[in-house]
Design a protein around this motif. Sequence first.
Motif, PDB file in Angstrom:
ATOM      1  N   LEU A  20       1.737  -2.603  -0.439  1.00  0.00           N
ATOM      2  CA  LEU A  20       3.052  -3.206  -0.591  1.00  0.00           C
ATOM      3  C   LEU A  20       3.537  -4.467  -0.103  1.00  0.00           C
ATOM      4  N   ILE A  70       8.910   2.029  -7.082  1.00  0.00           N
ATOM      5  CA  ILE A  70       7.957   1.981  -5.877  1.00  0.00           C
ATOM      6  C   ILE A  70       8.516   2.549  -4.517  1.00  0.00           C
ATOM      7  N   LEU A 120       4.297   7.031 -10.597  1.00  0.00           N
ATOM      8  CA  LEU A 120       4.613   5.699 -10.941  1.00  0.00           C
ATOM      9  C   LEU A 120       4.824   5.357 -12.466  1.00  0.00           C
ATOM     10  N   PRO A 162       1.372  -2.769 -10.232  1.00  0.00           N
ATOM     11  CA  PRO A 162       2.653  -2.186  -9.736  1.00  0.00           C
ATOM     12  C   PRO A 162       3.935  -2.289 -10.774  1.00  0.00           C
TER      13      PRO A 162
END
Length: 129
Positions: free
Chosen positions: A84, A36, A125, A29
Amino acid sequence: MSTDREVRIGGLPLPESLIAIIDHGRWEPPEDEGLIEEVFRDHPDGPQFYDIPTMIRQNHSFQRMALGEMFGIDSSRAVIIGDLGADMPIVLDYSIDPAIPRVRYLRINEWLDVAPSIDDLLLMLRINQ
């Protein structure tokens, strides 16, 4: 970036670009939680992007769930690739196009389309391929 190996989760092939990103240690991530939130339209709570052994573990029972158990997604045609937070899975959904699975995310009992492909998600991302 490509790979010569094939990885299947529950019989579904992971996209080559995802395998390559995982193999190169880049499937993580982003540190920028704002990015995000922008991509997934939700606040992350300890996001995780799974390595292949974790994908296999997470999908073992998920892919055997009945259609009604996962709020309308056919879990036999999807692969969890991360989350998440608790009960916030990110999946590749192969149900519409098995060659190019779309990326979806479960938010409060509703599946949201995040990206038309894993390659699009990687761009969104800012994960280098």
